[in-house]
Write an enzyme that holds these catalytic residues in place. Structure first.
Site, PDB file in Angstrom:
ATOM      1  N   PRO A  90     145.697  93.480 110.827  1.00  0.00           N
ATOM      2  CA  PRO A  90     144.712  93.585 109.750  1.00  0.00           C
ATOM      3  C   PRO A  90     145.438  94.062 108.501  1.00  0.00           C
ATOM      4  O   PRO A  90     146.209  95.014 108.568  1.00  0.00           O
ATOM      5  CB  PRO A  90     143.738  94.652 110.258  1.00  0.00           C
ATOM      6  CG  PRO A  90     144.493  95.440 111.270  1.00  0.00           C
ATOM      7  CD  PRO A  90     145.493  94.506 111.866  1.00  0.00           C
ATOM      8  N   MET A  91     145.213  93.378 107.389  1.00  0.00           N
ATOM      9  CA  MET A  91     145.896  93.768 106.152  1.00  0.00           C
ATOM     10  C   MET A  91     144.964  93.560 104.972  1.00  0.00           C
ATOM     11  O   MET A  91     144.595  92.428 104.655  1.00  0.00           O
ATOM     12  CB  MET A  91     147.166  92.935 105.955  1.00  0.00           C
ATOM     13  CG  MET A  91     148.290  93.302 106.904  1.00  0.00           C
ATOM     14  SD  MET A  91     149.744  92.285 106.630  1.00  0.00           S
ATOM     15  CE  MET A  91     149.254  90.734 107.377  1.00  0.00           C
TER      16      MET A  91
ATOM     17  N   CYS B  68     144.384 103.931 109.460  1.00  0.00           N
ATOM     18  CA  CYS B  68     144.690 103.936 108.027  1.00  0.00           C
ATOM     19  C   CYS B  68     145.040 105.351 107.565  1.00  0.00           C
ATOM     20  O   CYS B  68     144.240 106.272 107.696  1.00  0.00           O
ATOM     21  CB  CYS B  68     143.512 103.398 107.216  1.00  0.00           C
ATOM     22  SG  CYS B  68     143.889 103.343 105.459  1.00  0.00           S
TER      23      CYS B  68
ATOM     24  N   LYS C 289     142.409 100.300 116.831  1.00  0.00           N
ATOM     25  CA  LYS C 289     143.812 100.326 116.412  1.00  0.00           C
ATOM     26  C   LYS C 289     144.130 101.757 116.012  1.00  0.00           C
ATOM     27  O   LYS C 289     143.494 102.307 115.111  1.00  0.00           O
ATOM     28  CB  LYS C 289     144.022  99.368 115.241  1.00  0.00           C
ATOM     29  CG  LYS C 289     145.432  99.360 114.682  1.00  0.00           C
ATOM     30  CD  LYS C 289     145.640  98.129 113.799  1.00  0.00           C
ATOM     31  CE  LYS C 289     146.979  98.141 113.095  1.00  0.00           C
ATOM     32  NZ  LYS C 289     146.985  98.963 111.872  1.00  0.00           N
TER      33      LYS C 289
END
Ligand SMILES: Cc1cc2nc3c(=O)[nH]c(=O)nc-3n(C[C@H](O)[C@H](O)[C@H](O)COP(=O)(O)O)c2cc1C
Ligand SMILES: [Zn+2]
Length: 460
Positions: free
Chosen positions: A46-47, A137, A176
């Site tokens: 994921p970006m 994050c 994640k």
């Protein structure tokens, strides 16, 4: 006193047994992983601002087997139609998550609210294969919003979010994470997530503080331990910049797949094997260059380049034509205007150095009137000659049509070696030979992984 003192009670309360049948869950999860996701080994991370639909399509074309959307904010997603439309539309244009070209796909949300996460998951349940909770994050904005890696200590809240989403949405939930400094805490954390009901766990082998200039190398040792501790599929993330890294990581950790972010951005063909080892025939390459430079070659001053290309005998010589073209054409466009018009008339107005279609000239108008002769004898003679000529012409045209037809590809071509037709079943748009080659590479990787796993079993 340790720095986690205030969390121990919360952690212990979150570590209870699962609220579902674990054996059944493990069985279902692996058949989903194998049959629906097709055992993806190569995963695009994921970006934000990067793993958007076109990038995912491109990455899949070069062997990525599972992609994630960028992270979306669950709280915004559920309440703001504009946010949905701009990020992952739920009405109208449903290209994202399309079974035809955007699967398998995991949609990632950040959230710290039980209701927001489960509602968001419900809203995308039909357009993805899983909903992923971002617990990795590390950025300041995530600190302010208290999500991502800045909530990695809030285990009981995380657990409730996952359990509620599983209850509300008919889609699998994954997570994640980053590692804790402490190995045993990391393992407890991973186990807690498995008991909460995740169907797959991606672990980034860096701590929350390893970012920016402190990024450093990712720790594959802890990834290996997490893989050994869990029963659901585990994906490794961190330090994978080339295919060899990917193979090494799978060998050393025994994970089910590897995920890359930066490596993929700099080289979306990261997972692709060496392209130059299987170049198509020289004539194919030459053909492409001729077409792309067609309008340039119509200009007298580029005749030399045209001849160079016609006489090129190997790949390097064709490469030199391309370089020469770049050198001489690059600065012609003062406006640096590179968007391609949509309609034909505008396209045709483009200058010769821009790519544009080739339109065949119309056959010249009939010349019958010009050939009218006053002398009747001459007319007869002429008619005969004309008829003969037309017959000859028709015969020639028929022959040419056949030849052209035989040159025209009858099938869509393999995107790897454009000389062969595509296989009907290959999702990578490869021909049978290329598809088989890819498969055998995957089997090799799989057997190496299996070997290390078995080898490890023997050791313990
Ligand atoms: C441009 C960029 C955007 C990112 N956005 C996200 C994101 O939206 N969600 C997420 O979980 N991680 C995000 N990450 C982190 C990556 O998914 C990945 O965990 C991290 O970059 C480490 O992998 P790498 O060593 O392959 O780069 C992002 C990374 C980059 C470089
Ligand atoms: Zn091929």
């Amino acid at each position: 006193m340790d720095k986690y003192d205030s969390f121990h009670a919360d952690w212990e309360s979150s570590e209870g047994p699962p609220n579902f049948d674990m054996e059944e869950h493990i069985r279902d999860t692996w058949s989903w992983f194998r049959d629906v996701l097709k055992s993806p080994k190569f995963v695009v991370a994921p970006m934000v601002d990067a793993s958007e639909l076109p990038w995912r399509v491109l990455s899949r074309r070069y062997s990525a087997e599972l992609c994630y959307t960028p992270m979306f904010h669950a709280a915004n997603y559920i309440k703001d139609a504009t946010y949905r439309r701009e990020n992952f539309p739920d009405t109208g244009d449903l290209e994202q998550g399309s079974p035809e070209f955007d699967r398998p796909l995991f949609v990632q949300f950040c959230a710290n609210d039980i209701n927001a996460f489960s509602t968001a998951a419900k809203m995308v349940e039909d357009r993805c294969d899983a909903v992923d909770l971002n617990l990795g994050c590390p950025q300041m904005i995530a600190k302010r919003g208290h999500y991502g890696a800045h909530m990695m200590e809030d285990w009981s809240n995380i657990r409730k979010m996952i359990e509620e989403a599983r209850k509300v949405a008919k889609v699998r939930i994954t997570a994640k994470i980053r590692k804790f400094e402490d190995e045993s805490i990391t393992l407890r954390y991973a186990k807690m997530l498995e008991n909460a009901g995740v169907s797959l766990l991606t672990i980034h082998g860096r701590t929350r503080d390893q970012r920016g200039p402190n990024t450093g190398l990712a720790d594959w040792q802890i990834i290996k331990k997490v893989k050994e501790a869990l029963r659901v599929p585990v994906v490794a993330n961190g330090n994978i910049q080339c295919l060899q890294n990917a193979i090494d990581c799978m060998e050393q950790t025994g994970v089910d797949g590897i995920m890359t972010a930066e490596g993929n951005l700099y080289n979306p063909a990261l997972f692709f094997w060496n392209f130059t080892s299987s170049l198509p025939a020289l004539s194919c390459i030459r053909g492409h260059v001729f077409k792309i430079l067609h309008h340039v070659f119509q200009q007298e001053e580029y005749r030399d380049m045209r001849d160079m290309l016609a006489q090129a005998n190997d790949f390097d010589e064709i490469g030199r034509v391309a370089e020469e073209a770049k050198r001489r054409l690059e600065n012609l466009d003062e406006n640096n205007e590179y968007t391609s018009p949509q309609i034909m008339d505008d396209l045709l107005m483009l200058p010769y150095w821009r790519c544009k279609p080739y339109v065949r000239p119309k056959p010249s108008e009939t010349t019958e009137n010009n050939s009218r002769k006053r002398n009747s004898g001459m007319i007869e003679e002429n008619l005969k000659r004309k008829k003969h000529k037309e017959q000859k012409k028709a015969k020639y045209q028929e022959k040419m049509a056949k030849e052209v037809d035989s040159l025209r590809p009858k099938y869509e071509m393999c995107i790897k070696c454009p000389g062969n037709p595509r296989g009907l079943k290959c999702t990578f748009l490869f021909c049978k030979a290329c598809c088989r080659k890819r498969l055998s590479m995957m089997i090799q990787i799989a057997s190496v992984t299996e070997y290390t796993a078995k080898h490890h079993e023997k050791l313990i």
